[in-house]
Design a protein around this motif. Structure first.
Motif, PDB file in Angstrom:
ATOM      1  N   GLN A   1      -7.759  -0.604   7.701  1.00 21.79           N
ATOM      2  CA  GLN A   1      -8.034   0.656   7.697  1.00 21.79           C
ATOM      3  C   GLN A   1      -6.576   1.489   7.981  1.00 21.79           C
ATOM      4  O   GLN A   1      -5.875   1.175   8.540  1.00 21.79           O
ATOM      5  CB  GLN A   1      -8.616   1.197   9.311  1.00 21.79           C
TER       6      GLN A   1
ATOM      7  N   PRO B   1      -5.821  -6.911  -3.272  1.00 24.38           N
ATOM      8  CA  PRO B   1      -7.000  -6.109  -3.292  1.00 24.38           C
ATOM      9  C   PRO B   1      -8.361  -6.443  -3.855  1.00 24.38           C
ATOM     10  O   PRO B   1      -8.484  -6.817  -4.921  1.00 24.38           O
ATOM     11  CB  PRO B   1      -6.391  -4.707  -3.901  1.00 24.38           C
TER      12      PRO B   1
ATOM     13  N   GLY C   1      -8.089   6.936   7.662  1.00 27.23           N
ATOM     14  CA  GLY C   1      -9.422   6.405   7.825  1.00 27.23           C
ATOM     15  C   GLY C   1      -9.931   5.412   6.601  1.00 27.23           C
ATOM     16  O   GLY C   1     -10.967   4.800   6.506  1.00 27.23           O
ATOM     17  N   THR C   2      -9.097   5.475   5.321  1.00 28.78           N
ATOM     18  CA  THR C   2      -9.397   4.935   4.187  1.00 28.78           C
ATOM     19  C   THR C   2      -9.617   3.364   4.464  1.00 28.78           C
ATOM     20  O   THR C   2      -8.645   2.624   4.887  1.00 28.78           O
ATOM     21  CB  THR C   2      -8.255   4.991   3.025  1.00 28.78           C
TER      22      THR C   2
ATOM     23  N   MET D   1      -9.127  -6.904   1.314  1.00 27.41           N
ATOM     24  CA  MET D   1      -7.774  -7.558   0.736  1.00 27.41           C
ATOM     25  C   MET D   1      -8.484  -9.201   0.829  1.00 27.41           C
ATOM     26  O   MET D   1      -8.983  -9.571   1.536  1.00 27.41           O
ATOM     27  CB  MET D   1      -6.513  -7.340   1.096  1.00 27.41           C
TER      28      MET D   1
ATOM     29  N   ASP E   1     -15.343  -1.556  -7.135  1.00 26.15           N
ATOM     30  CA  ASP E   1     -15.996  -0.556  -8.276  1.00 26.15           C
ATOM     31  C   ASP E   1     -16.832  -1.553  -8.973  1.00 26.15           C
ATOM     32  O   ASP E   1     -16.471  -2.677  -9.430  1.00 26.15           O
ATOM     33  CB  ASP E   1     -14.695  -0.208  -9.178  1.00 26.15           C
TER      34      ASP E   1
ATOM     35  N   LEU F   1       0.704  -1.327  -0.029  1.00 26.98           N
ATOM     36  CA  LEU F   1       0.059  -0.038   0.031  1.00 26.98           C
ATOM     37  C   LEU F   1       0.915   1.334   0.031  1.00 26.98           C
ATOM     38  O   LEU F   1       0.348   2.431   0.004  1.00 26.98           O
ATOM     39  CB  LEU F   1      -0.786   0.226   1.348  1.00 26.98           C
TER      40      LEU F   1
END
Lengths: 362, 373
Positions: free
Chosen positions: B118, B136, B122-123, B127, B140, B92
């Protein structure tokens, strides 16, 4: 001495920001690669059109190592957008590799300016006397904070300045408000509730007539990775157990005059729960319409004032209070935090609201 | 005039053909296609046919995601990822202190392991493990459905009941017999709601919501938020086995979980002070069923369900290490600092554990037979 060190730290960081900001601007202008910012977060790299975006690789440079990071590559016509799964981390460096060659190296600048350093805005209850069965503490911050680490930074000292172990409930996930600026900390309810094992083994977390100091250590990071620049303390003294529900019948009301915007005031004569006070009151007029206006909590959460948007008209009104309003020990208008089942005294009927009529006179 | 009616007729014809040709595809479980606005992934649980429930504390909602990962296998992948936090942080593009693993869940069909994370800002990130790789899960344009847990203040006002408990954190999720089970905590009141929501979700928001109470020694009654729970069959009856934040482990008959009820659990153990229950599940070994419980400050405990079945009383003694109580024997397993638990099949667990050398490891117990011996 402390403030001098903080000042030095701030100056050092400012120089650090500026120098890296210049470097990154320089690199960006050279390569025309820019950082896309959203809500103060570096959410993407914007790269001028390249022929083979599939060969683009973004790497994190850390401890001399380079690791490829995952993200979405989008062709936006004359630009290529690389969006990582989580925003780029401030202070870290990333390099852009195309067909195996480095085309740029970008450091994400730390947030600039003194104003972005997080602060503690308030600690509730704000008064310095609390009952020995105090149930919760709220801490309000100036910025959204990092979650999950609260108990690494919060401690309670006794009057000998010794840290008291096991006072707070280690709850994961922690209880934050929606904006992550207010944290609720429970004093271990297993120790407050009488006859539970933790209570029998360790006793209540707070003892009557003792002095305590709540410490919130510096370094607790906000969502941008900046830490609290100083530590915060709050001293308080503990009084006896609160085993009585708040009773609206005993509250003192100060009614306003008509044709004015003067406040309608309620005095509780005890401190009530800050967070609930913000939500449980409503005033209705004779037609049962809600009177619009603003509620303001008074000193030490012992009173609340209501300022109407429009002038008061003369007539009858009704104050509605949701029964979930609590005192500092978690006793609400309907029931005590702990109900003694052996106490056979007739229980009042539980209601969702308590109503207090009042009138506004000319 | 004739021309106009011809044109109108043509238009009608075209729209009818369009309507039939582009008729919206009927998606399973009443789902819609799109990108769900998930603000946090506090809790994960699998439902039927590869549906993953994601508890979003920030928006006080549960999302049901069609993972389409529904092929059945009885083969358990052997998992051993040393330093999973470092691996995730590298992928990440960040540091380990900037991510937290909030939950893990195993798809009971494909046996794939899903993780919710997290970031410090906060995103939320979802996974999954594919062999040895962590990948991931894109959100979408996916098939999903969602349910909100908090009534709006206006809705509460309508029936004059006052506001129901506002959930600010989902402490656990489960799925049993067509129902999504949710335990929620408030950041204002030390109370708990436990909700049973039929799945597929309907527009009817009147979920079974109940208040949970605890009575210590049958004397002091208090509201008691549930931290973690599981469902189990004991003596042919379905039970909710739940652990409170104030430490007792309690049983509720599932048939008692009815909307608006004030119910008390039967205490089968108290887990002692300074400890928080983290995860609870049931596993089987050689025909025996065990309840396994991870704790914040104690080793992992296991207890034989037969002991719970035979024990009809209410226990108020603390559970110590290898402590045999009058009714229920709790045995501590040689596992400490376990942060997350789930089961891969009846005999195998997946464990997220902070090892004594500081490494955060994800590993499956397929090679650790000794644990349930």
């Amino acid at each position: 001495m402390k403030s001098f060190i903080i000042r030095l730290w701030v100056i050092h960081n400012l120089i650090f920001f500026i120098s890296f900001f210049l470097i990154s601007c320089d690199q960006n202008s050279e390569e025309n690669i820019s950082i896309v910012w959203e809500d103060n977060k570096a959410v993407a790299f914007q790269i001028p059109n390249i022929n083979n975006p599939d060969d683009l690789e973004i790497r994190l440079i850390q401890d001399g190592k380079r690791v490829s990071i995952i993200g979405k590559i989008e062709d936006k016509g004359n630009q290529i957008l690389f969006t990582p799964i989580i925003p780029f981390t401030r202070g870290l460096s990333y390099e852009l590799i195309l067909e195996g060659k480095e085309i740029a190296s970008i450091q994400i600048p730390l947030p600039d300016g003194l104003y972005s350093i997080p602060k503690i805005v308030s600690i509730y209850p704000s008064q310095d006397t609390v009952p020995e069965n105090l149930l919760k503490i709220y801490i309000s911050f100036s910025q959204p904070m990092k979650e999950g680490v609260a108990l690494n930074f919060i401690s309670l000292l006794d009057s000998e300045k010794d840290t008291i172990p096991g006072v707070f409930l280690d709850l994961q996930p922690e209880l934050w408000n929606e904006t992550r600026t207010q944290l609720t900390i429970w004093l271990d309810p297993g120790r407050i509730k009488r006859d539970l094992i933790p209570n029998l083994e360790m006793g209540a977390p707070l003892k009557n007539e003792q002095r305590y100091e709540l410490i919130i250590a510096d370094g607790w990071k906000d969502q941008n990775g900046l830490g609290l620049a100083k530590y915060y303390t709050k001293n308080f003294i503990v009084t006896g157990r609160d085993s009585i529900s708040p009773d609206p019948k005993l509250w003192q009301l100060k009614t306003p005059k008509s044709n004015s915007k003067t406040a309608f005031e309620i005095n509780f004569s005890e401190t009530l729960d800050y967070s609930l006070l913000n939500e449980v009151f409503q005033i209705k007029n004779e037609e049962m319409n809600i009177v619009s206006g603003k509620w303001e909590i008074g000193l030490e959460e012992k009173s609340i004032q209501f300022f109407p948007d429009e002038n008061w008209g003369s007539g009858s009104y009704q104050l509605e209070i949701e029964s979930r309003l609590e005192d500092l020990a978690g006793n609400n208008l309907n029931r005590l935090f702990e109900i003694d089942l052996e106490n056979t005294k007739a229980k009042e009927i539980e209601t969702s609201f308590r109503l207090i009529p009042f009138s506004v006179k000319e | 005039m004739k021309n106009i009616s011809k044109i109108m007729g043509l238009c009608l014809g075209i729209s009818l053909i369009m309507a039939f040709t582009f008729n919206k595809e009927e998606l399973p479980f009443g789902m819609t296609k799109g990108t769900p606005e998930i603000k946090s992934m506090t809790s994960l649980a699998f439902g039927p046919e590869g549906v993953l429930f994601i508890g979003d504390s920030k928006s006080a909602s549960v999302f049901a995601l069609n993972t389409k990962d529904n092929g059945f296998t009885s083969e358990i992948p052997s998992v051993s990822i040393i330093g999973i936090d470092k691996k995730l942080a590298d992928m990440l593009g960040t540091t380990t202190d900037n991510i937290s693993i909030l939950d893990i869940a195993v798809n009971p069909n494909s046996k794939k392991v899903y993780l919710s994370l997290q970031a410090g800002d906060g995103t939320p990130v979802l996974m999954k493990l594919e062999g040895d790789e962590i990948k991931p899960v894109s959100l979408d344009n996916v098939e999903y459905a969602s349910v909100e847990l908090n009534n709006s203040p206006a809705e509460d006002a309508k029936d004059g009941r006052g506001r129901s408990l506002r959930i600010s954190s989902i402490s656990d999720l489960g799925y049993s017999d067509g129902k999504l089970l949710v335990s929620g905590l408030s950041n204002q009141e030390f109370s708990s709601t436990f909700r049973s929501i039929p799945f597929p979700f309907t527009d009817n928001q009147d979920h079974a919501s109940l208040e949970i109470f605890h009575a210590a020694h049958g004397r002091y009654e208090t509201t008691s938020p549930i931290k973690t729970f599981t469902t189990a069959e004991i003596n042919g009856k379905d039970y909710l086995v739940a652990s409170y934040t104030c430490t007792p482990l309690v049983l509720f008959p599932m048939e008692d979980l009815k909307a608006g009820k004030h119910i008390k659990g039967r205490t089968i153990a108290e887990m002692g002070s300074g400890n928080q229950p983290l995860d609870i599940l049931n596993v089987e070994k050689n025909g025996k069923s065990y309840l396994v419980m991870a704790n914040s400050n104690r080793p992992v405990f296991r207890v034989n369900f037969a002991d719970i079945e035979n024990f009809e009383g209410s226990l108020t003694e603390p559970v110590a290490d290898n402590f045999a109580t009058d009714g229920v024997d709790f045995v501590s397993m040689p596992l400490t600092n376990v942060q997350q638990l789930d089961k891969m099949d009846n005999e195998t667990m997946i464990i997220l554990q902070r090892k004594s050398n500081g490494s955060l490891d994800l590993w499956s117990t397929d090679k650790a037979d000794y644990l349930l011996r």
